[in-house]
Design a protein around this motif. Sequence first.
Motif, PDB file in Angstrom:
ATOM      1  N   SER A  14       0.828  -1.213   0.000  1.00 10.27           N
ATOM      2  CA  SER A  14       0.000   0.000   0.000  1.00 10.27           C
ATOM      3  C   SER A  14       0.862   1.263   0.000  1.00 10.27           C
ATOM      4  O   SER A  14       0.397   2.338  -0.384  1.00 10.27           O
ATOM      5  CB  SER A  14      -0.918   0.001   1.225  1.00 10.27           C
ATOM      6  N   ASP A  15       2.102   1.136   0.426  1.00 13.50           N
ATOM      7  CA  ASP A  15       3.031   2.271   0.433  1.00 13.50           C
ATOM      8  C   ASP A  15       3.697   2.388  -0.938  1.00 13.50           C
ATOM      9  O   ASP A  15       4.219   1.408  -1.474  1.00 13.50           O
ATOM     10  CB  ASP A  15       4.087   2.073   1.521  1.00 13.50           C
ATOM     11  N   GLU A  16       3.688   3.594  -1.505  1.00 15.76           N
ATOM     12  CA  GLU A  16       4.297   3.813  -2.829  1.00 15.76           C
ATOM     13  C   GLU A  16       5.781   3.495  -2.810  1.00 15.76           C
ATOM     14  O   GLU A  16       6.329   2.927  -3.761  1.00 15.76           O
ATOM     15  CB  GLU A  16       4.078   5.263  -3.256  1.00 15.76           C
ATOM     16  N   GLU A  17       6.459   3.840  -1.718  1.00 17.15           N
ATOM     17  CA  GLU A  17       7.884   3.580  -1.603  1.00 17.15           C
ATOM     18  C   GLU A  17       8.181   2.088  -1.615  1.00 17.15           C
ATOM     19  O   GLU A  17       9.179   1.636  -2.189  1.00 17.15           O
ATOM     20  CB  GLU A  17       8.424   4.203  -0.312  1.00 17.15           C
ATOM     21  N   ALA A  18       7.293   1.288  -0.999  1.00 15.98           N
ATOM     22  CA  ALA A  18       7.481  -0.164  -0.988  1.00 15.98           C
ATOM     23  C   ALA A  18       7.357  -0.734  -2.393  1.00 15.98           C
ATOM     24  O   ALA A  18       8.119  -1.639  -2.781  1.00 15.98           O
ATOM     25  CB  ALA A  18       6.458  -0.814  -0.061  1.00 15.98           C
ATOM     26  N   VAL A  19       6.411  -0.225  -3.175  1.00 12.09           N
ATOM     27  CA  VAL A  19       6.249  -0.698  -4.555  1.00 12.09           C
ATOM     28  C   VAL A  19       7.483  -0.366  -5.383  1.00 12.09           C
ATOM     29  O   VAL A  19       7.990  -1.203  -6.145  1.00 12.09           O
ATOM     30  CB  VAL A  19       4.988  -0.078  -5.184  1.00 12.09           C
ATOM     31  N   LEU A 191      14.905   8.465  -7.445  1.00 11.59           N
ATOM     32  CA  LEU A 191      14.050   7.908  -6.400  1.00 11.59           C
ATOM     33  C   LEU A 191      13.090   8.977  -5.882  1.00 11.59           C
ATOM     34  O   LEU A 191      13.281  10.177  -6.124  1.00 11.59           O
ATOM     35  CB  LEU A 191      14.921   7.380  -5.256  1.00 11.59           C
ATOM     36  N   PRO A 192      12.054   8.565  -5.159  1.00 13.18           N
ATOM     37  CA  PRO A 192      11.124   9.554  -4.585  1.00 13.18           C
ATOM     38  C   PRO A 192      11.835  10.498  -3.630  1.00 13.18           C
ATOM     39  O   PRO A 192      12.781  10.104  -2.945  1.00 13.18           O
ATOM     40  CB  PRO A 192      10.103   8.676  -3.841  1.00 13.18           C
ATOM     41  N   PRO A 193      11.394  11.764  -3.543  1.00 13.47           N
ATOM     42  CA  PRO A 193      12.064  12.710  -2.627  1.00 13.47           C
ATOM     43  C   PRO A 193      11.926  12.300  -1.162  1.00 13.47           C
ATOM     44  O   PRO A 193      12.841  12.518  -0.371  1.00 13.47           O
ATOM     45  CB  PRO A 193      11.359  14.039  -2.921  1.00 13.47           C
ATOM     46  N   GLN A 194      10.791  11.731  -0.793  1.00 18.04           N
ATOM     47  CA  GLN A 194      10.576  11.245   0.565  1.00 18.04           C
ATOM     48  C   GLN A 194      10.722   9.722   0.557  1.00 18.04           C
ATOM     49  O   GLN A 194       9.866   9.016   0.019  1.00 18.04           O
ATOM     50  CB  GLN A 194       9.180  11.648   1.067  1.00 18.04           C
ATOM     51  N   ARG A 195      11.795   9.228   1.149  1.00 20.97           N
ATOM     52  CA  ARG A 195      12.060   7.793   1.115  1.00 20.97           C
ATOM     53  C   ARG A 195      12.641   7.329   2.459  1.00 20.97           C
ATOM     54  O   ARG A 195      13.791   6.876   2.523  1.00 20.97           O
ATOM     55  CB  ARG A 195      13.015   7.446  -0.029  1.00 20.97           C
ATOM     56  N   PRO A 196      11.892   7.442   3.535  1.00 18.40           N
ATOM     57  CA  PRO A 196      12.423   7.051   4.852  1.00 18.40           C
ATOM     58  C   PRO A 196      12.770   5.567   4.935  1.00 18.40           C
ATOM     59  O   PRO A 196      13.764   5.189   5.562  1.00 18.40           O
ATOM     60  CB  PRO A 196      11.294   7.423   5.818  1.00 18.40           C
ATOM     61  N   MET A 197      11.943   4.704   4.310  1.00 16.31           N
ATOM     62  CA  MET A 197      12.209   3.271   4.373  1.00 16.31           C
ATOM     63  C   MET A 197      13.502   2.936   3.623  1.00 16.31           C
ATOM     64  O   MET A 197      14.337   2.159   4.111  1.00 16.31           O
ATOM     65  CB  MET A 197      11.049   2.477   3.780  1.00 16.31           C
TER      66      MET A 197
END
Length: 359
Positions: A14-19, A191-197
């Motif tokens: 469900s998280d865009e960063e995970a995809v 990569l996405p600007p917000q990528r905490p994972m």
Amino acid sequence: MIRTLRGLAHKYFSDEEAVILFLILVTGTVFVIWFGAMLAPAIASLIIAFILQGLVTKLNRLGIPEMVSILGVFLVFLGVLVGFLFGLLPLIWVQLSALAGEAPRIIRELQSYLELLPEQYPHLISSDAVGAVYQQVSTEVGQFTQWLVSFSLSSIPDLVALLIYMVLVPILVFFFLKDREILLGSIARLLPPQRPMMLTIWHEVNLQCANYVRGKALEIVIVGGATYIAFKLLGMPYAALLSLLVGLSVVIPYIGAAVVTIPVAVIALFAFGWGSQFIWLMAVYGIIQALDGNVLVPVLFSEVNNLHPVAIIVAVLFFGGIWGLWGVFFAIPLATMLKAVFSAWPVKESVPSPDSEKV
């Protein structure tokens, strides 16, 4: 079925960063499988630069300018590479060729040893079993000798490729060290600007894998060097070749030490026979292995999260089956990376279905 898949997708993707991370991992794996052999110099250079970056960072912390640190570490790397190519590698090749020439005598002596076993232990070992073992050993040694001869006769193209690699790898290592921030910045822009994972996984992998790879490289040098000195002092033949095998065996915990003990014991037996010198050599070899496992490993890998022995063996089998020798060599760093990914992967609680709410 569709509801189950939808629930799994909501829970894990469900998280865009995970995809995005999942697509990066899949694409990277497929890319390495298909183009790994073609890009072997670049991959090897990247790994070497990753190892050397730790030394550059430590020199920077001591107040040495970054460019001076990079040049100093790179010159040390070149010195080690030249020493290996023109010092250790020819010696190993000479000893490997000599061992292949001694193979017929070793097989004859092995046959004499095996023929005594059914007489000494008639209830445990039969003559047919001894004959089968002797036939298998003879076949394997014959294939190895044939490969050695064919390799020496048809290795000119491989030597040309090796020379090209020896030029490309140092150049790539230097630029990976020099332009590390530029290369990482170029990748970060994709990569996405917000990528905490991803940052969490990167820091964990960088800490664990860097400590492991650098510690393992140092362990190979220490164990191999100590074994070479001990074997030379005790008069062990093929000391350089066997020391290299012992040093590389530490890459595969549990399995490597058990496997490399066989050629060490066999060559020592044929060189010294059942005598005090054989016992002394095997005792010294056992002490080196014990010190490695109980003293050196805890000191070098105190900051590394240890994997379960089952996970290590499964990783060696899995990655070795996919990428061969390179997969075996990097099985534990890859397993550590997967562990970091699974630990940081975002998992959302399942949303109760309307049917369950009615109940």
